[in-house]
Design a protein around this motif. Sequence first.
Motif, PDB file in Angstrom:
ATOM      1  N   ASN A 219       1.060  -1.203   0.154  1.00 40.53           N
ATOM      2  CA  ASN A 219      -0.037   0.098   0.037  1.00 40.53           C
ATOM      3  C   ASN A 219       0.887   1.302   0.152  1.00 40.53           C
TER       4      ASN A 219
ATOM      5  N   ASP B 153       3.047   2.226   2.539  1.00 45.91           N
ATOM      6  CA  ASP B 153       3.427   2.729   3.702  1.00 45.91           C
ATOM      7  C   ASP B 153       5.033   2.050   4.085  1.00 45.91           C
ATOM      8  N   TYR B 154       5.634   2.819   4.810  1.00 49.32           N
ATOM      9  CA  TYR B 154       6.919   2.260   5.249  1.00 49.32           C
ATOM     10  C   TYR B 154       6.928   1.672   6.607  1.00 49.32           C
TER      11      TYR B 154
ATOM     12  N   GLU C 178       3.150   2.235  11.210  1.00 47.92           N
ATOM     13  CA  GLU C 178       3.672   2.607   9.643  1.00 47.92           C
ATOM     14  C   GLU C 178       3.513   3.836   9.279  1.00 47.92           C
TER      15      GLU C 178
ATOM     16  N   ASN D 280       3.440   6.893   6.229  1.00 48.90           N
ATOM     17  CA  ASN D 280       2.875   7.229   4.769  1.00 48.90           C
ATOM     18  C   ASN D 280       3.645   8.327   4.306  1.00 48.90           C
ATOM     19  N   TYR D 281       3.555   8.456   3.117  1.00 52.60           N
ATOM     20  CA  TYR D 281       4.436   9.382   2.438  1.00 52.60           C
ATOM     21  C   TYR D 281       3.747  10.873   2.882  1.00 52.60           C
TER      22      TYR D 281
END
Length: 67
Positions: free
Chosen positions: A46, A48-49, A63, A65-66
């Motif tokens: 998806n 997410d990092y 997590e 996200n950008y």
Amino acid sequence: MEPTISINDVVIAKKVEKEQIKKGDVITFLQDGEVITHRITQINENGDYRTKGDNNNIEDTLEINYE
């Protein structure tokens, strides 16, 4: 982030395009009003990092996200 970044070091962050971010990059992000600098250990399907400090034993629980 030791030994890569030591206590009292200065980190300069710049915004990059989402497509440039890859596993292993060190990113800086806000979490609960706190500035965190950790390494990306995984990029999920998806987008997410998953992140972890270099000197931590476990990954971060949240997590990122950008956005």
